[in-house]
Design a protein around this motif. Structure first.
Motif, PDB file in Angstrom:
ATOM      1  N   GLU A 200       0.843  -1.185   0.000  1.00 18.91           N
ATOM      2  CA  GLU A 200       0.000   0.000   0.000  1.00 18.91           C
ATOM      3  C   GLU A 200       0.883   1.241   0.000  1.00 18.91           C
ATOM      4  N   VAL A 201       0.465   2.242  -0.730  1.00 12.48           N
ATOM      5  CA  VAL A 201       1.206   3.497  -0.810  1.00 12.48           C
ATOM      6  C   VAL A 201       0.721   4.415   0.309  1.00 12.48           C
ATOM      7  N   THR A 202       1.673   5.010   1.017  1.00  9.29           N
ATOM      8  CA  THR A 202       1.359   5.980   2.064  1.00  9.29           C
ATOM      9  C   THR A 202       1.927   7.329   1.659  1.00  9.29           C
ATOM     10  N   LEU A 203       1.044   8.308   1.591  1.00 12.29           N
ATOM     11  CA  LEU A 203       1.405   9.679   1.259  1.00 12.29           C
ATOM     12  C   LEU A 203       1.255  10.522   2.509  1.00 12.29           C
ATOM     13  N   GLU A 204       2.286  11.283   2.839  1.00 15.66           N
ATOM     14  CA  GLU A 204       2.190  12.207   3.963  1.00 15.66           C
ATOM     15  C   GLU A 204       2.241  13.625   3.421  1.00 15.66           C
ATOM     16  N   VAL A 205       1.257  14.432   3.825  1.00 15.09           N
ATOM     17  CA  VAL A 205       1.209  15.836   3.414  1.00 15.09           C
ATOM     18  C   VAL A 205       1.094  16.711   4.655  1.00 15.09           C
ATOM     19  N   SER A 206       1.501  17.965   4.529  1.00 12.55           N
ATOM     20  CA  SER A 206       1.417  18.880   5.673  1.00 12.55           C
ATOM     21  C   SER A 206      -0.019  19.363   5.848  1.00 12.55           C
ATOM     22  N   ALA A 207      -0.325  19.766   7.059  1.00 16.06           N
ATOM     23  CA  ALA A 207      -1.677  20.243   7.368  1.00 16.06           C
ATOM     24  C   ALA A 207      -2.013  21.505   6.586  1.00 16.06           C
ATOM     25  N   THR A 208      -1.020  22.331   6.281  1.00 17.27           N
ATOM     26  CA  THR A 208      -1.287  23.575   5.543  1.00 17.27           C
ATOM     27  C   THR A 208      -1.700  23.303   4.097  1.00 17.27           C
ATOM     28  N   ASN A 209      -1.238  22.209   3.514  1.00 12.65           N
ATOM     29  CA  ASN A 209      -1.564  21.878   2.119  1.00 12.65           C
ATOM     30  C   ASN A 209      -2.726  20.900   1.982  1.00 12.65           C
ATOM     31  N   TRP A 210      -3.261  20.406   3.085  1.00 15.41           N
ATOM     32  CA  TRP A 210      -4.206  19.300   3.023  1.00 15.41           C
ATOM     33  C   TRP A 210      -5.465  19.622   2.213  1.00 15.41           C
ATOM     34  N   SER A 211      -6.057  20.777   2.374  1.00 17.40           N
ATOM     35  CA  SER A 211      -7.289  21.109   1.634  1.00 17.40           C
ATOM     36  C   SER A 211      -7.066  21.063   0.125  1.00 17.40           C
ATOM     37  N   GLU A 212      -5.971  21.644  -0.325  1.00 16.09           N
ATOM     38  CA  GLU A 212      -5.652  21.666  -1.756  1.00 16.09           C
ATOM     39  C   GLU A 212      -5.335  20.259  -2.274  1.00 16.09           C
ATOM     40  N   VAL A 213      -4.562  19.497  -1.501  1.00 18.02           N
ATOM     41  CA  VAL A 213      -4.209  18.137  -1.904  1.00 18.02           C
ATOM     42  C   VAL A 213      -5.446  17.254  -1.976  1.00 18.02           C
ATOM     43  N   ALA A 214      -6.379  17.428  -1.039  1.00 19.01           N
ATOM     44  CA  ALA A 214      -7.601  16.617  -1.030  1.00 19.01           C
ATOM     45  C   ALA A 214      -8.378  16.785  -2.338  1.00 19.01           C
ATOM     46  N   LEU A 215      -8.517  18.014  -2.794  1.00 20.69           N
ATOM     47  CA  LEU A 215      -9.212  18.261  -4.061  1.00 20.69           C
ATOM     48  C   LEU A 215      -8.479  17.624  -5.240  1.00 20.69           C
ATOM     49  N   GLN A 216      -7.166  17.701  -5.232  1.00 17.68           N
ATOM     50  CA  GLN A 216      -6.393  17.098  -6.316  1.00 17.68           C
ATOM     51  C   GLN A 216      -6.506  15.575  -6.301  1.00 17.68           C
ATOM     52  N   LEU A 217      -6.516  14.985  -5.107  1.00 18.75           N
ATOM     53  CA  LEU A 217      -6.667  13.526  -5.019  1.00 18.75           C
ATOM     54  C   LEU A 217      -7.995  13.072  -5.617  1.00 18.75           C
ATOM     55  N   ARG A 218      -9.038  13.845  -5.381  1.00 17.47           N
ATOM     56  CA  ARG A 218     -10.357  13.467  -5.898  1.00 17.47           C
ATOM     57  C   ARG A 218     -10.519  13.790  -7.380  1.00 17.47           C
ATOM     58  N   ASP A 219     -10.024  14.953  -7.827  1.00 18.99           N
ATOM     59  CA  ASP A 219     -10.379  15.458  -9.147  1.00 18.99           C
ATOM     60  C   ASP A 219      -9.320  15.269 -10.236  1.00 18.99           C
ATOM     61  N   HIS A 220      -8.074  15.019  -9.871  1.00 17.35           N
ATOM     62  CA  HIS A 220      -7.036  14.905 -10.892  1.00 17.35           C
ATOM     63  C   HIS A 220      -7.280  13.669 -11.760  1.00 17.35           C
ATOM     64  N   ALA A 221      -7.099  13.813 -13.064  1.00 13.79           N
ATOM     65  CA  ALA A 221      -7.414  12.731 -14.017  1.00 13.79           C
ATOM     66  C   ALA A 221      -6.580  11.477 -13.789  1.00 13.79           C
ATOM     67  N   GLN A 222      -5.356  11.612 -13.259  1.00 12.22           N
ATOM     68  CA  GLN A 222      -4.508  10.444 -13.033  1.00 12.22           C
ATOM     69  C   GLN A 222      -4.703   9.802 -11.667  1.00 12.22           C
ATOM     70  N   LEU A 223      -5.547  10.420 -10.818  1.00 14.99           N
ATOM     71  CA  LEU A 223      -5.740   9.897  -9.456  1.00 14.99           C
ATOM     72  C   LEU A 223      -7.177   9.419  -9.233  1.00 14.99           C
ATOM     73  N   GLN A 224      -8.116  10.339  -9.220  1.00 11.52           N
ATOM     74  CA  GLN A 224      -9.547  10.047  -9.081  1.00 11.52           C
ATOM     75  C   GLN A 224      -9.884   9.172  -7.866  1.00 11.52           C
ATOM     76  N   PHE A 225      -9.438   9.597  -6.691  1.00 18.10           N
ATOM     77  CA  PHE A 225      -9.802   8.900  -5.459  1.00 18.10           C
ATOM     78  C   PHE A 225     -11.152   9.432  -4.992  1.00 18.10           C
ATOM     79  N   GLU A 226     -12.208   8.872  -5.592  1.00 22.15           N
ATOM     80  CA  GLU A 226     -13.550   9.371  -5.286  1.00 22.15           C
ATOM     81  C   GLU A 226     -14.168   8.720  -4.055  1.00 22.15           C
ATOM     82  N   GLN A 227     -13.597   7.634  -3.569  1.00 24.13           N
ATOM     83  CA  GLN A 227     -14.180   6.929  -2.424  1.00 24.13           C
ATOM     84  C   GLN A 227     -13.292   7.041  -1.185  1.00 24.13           C
ATOM     85  N   LEU A 228     -13.825   7.660  -0.137  1.00 21.32           N
ATOM     86  CA  LEU A 228     -13.177   7.650   1.160  1.00 21.32           C
ATOM     87  C   LEU A 228     -13.620   6.373   1.872  1.00 21.32           C
TER      88      LEU A 228
END
Length: 198
Positions: free
Chosen positions: A30-58
């Motif tokens: 399993e891949v583990t990604l660590e991001v800072s709390a200051t970037n989390w809101s922006e990263v969350a949107l990219q995880l869901r919406d980016h064409a190469q990621l599309q993590f639509e299910q929490l």
């Protein structure tokens, strides 16, 4: 040919850039990604919406207290939220860890607007660990009583708690008072038979 996990790690680096990734590693398939709390809101949107990621299910989200992680002294921030996601399109899972920067008042941005299913997960983490999710629409206790003092999943929380709740017949109401449970050591009773196994 790259494996599915290597492809995911490459996609994460391309989509997020190295400046938003604190660490990126694989363990237990399993891949583990660590991001800072200051970037989390922006990263969350990219995880869901980016064409190469599309993590639509929490799948899951939980609080963590790393103060005594693996029975060693932990170097770094104490509290974190760990998220688990699934991309249906790419059939791959991702674990994301976001550390709170302040141990005395842990705060992480809420992502309930990105994944509405996280609502109760954030409330549970707030209740049990005391992590505040900034921007959550209804952040209140979920599992403990409204008058409960402290956060019971923190590693420094006493096993018997701070206060106890009981019904007082004289006052005809529920009252809170300091814990009156005396700690005791329970020794198991051993029964020996003379002819056991013989």
């Amino acid at each position: 040919m790259a494996t599915k996990l290597e492809t995911l790690m490459g996609s994460l680096r391309a989509a997020l850039g190295e400046d938003k990734i604190v660490s990126l590693e694989t363990a237990l398939d399993e891949v583990t990604l660590e991001v800072s709390a200051t970037n989390w809101s922006e990263v969350a949107l990219q995880l869901r919406d980016h064409a190469q990621l599309q993590f639509e299910q929490l799948i899951d989200a939980c609080g963590m207290d790393y103060s005594a992680y693996k029975d060693t002294v932990w170097e770094g921030c104490r509290f974190a939220t760990v998220y688990h996601f699934l991309s249906y399109k790419f059939n791959v899972r991702l674990r994301v860890r976001v550390f709170c920067t302040d141990d005395s008042f842990p705060v992480v941005a809420s992502v309930v607007d990105v994944w509405p299913a996280i609502n109760w997960f954030e409330r549970e983490s707030f209740d049990l660990f005391g992590i505040v999710y900034q921007g959550h629409p209804d952040l209140r206790r979920l599992l403990t009583d409204y008058g409960f003092v402290g956060h019971p999943f923190r590693k420094d929380f006493p096993l018997s708690g701070f206060v106890e709740m009981r019904y007082d017949a004289e006052q005809a109401r529920v009252i809170y008072q300091p814990v009156t449970i005396d700690p005791r050591e329970i020794t198991p009773r051993i029964i020996r038979e003379e002819n056991y196994g013989g």
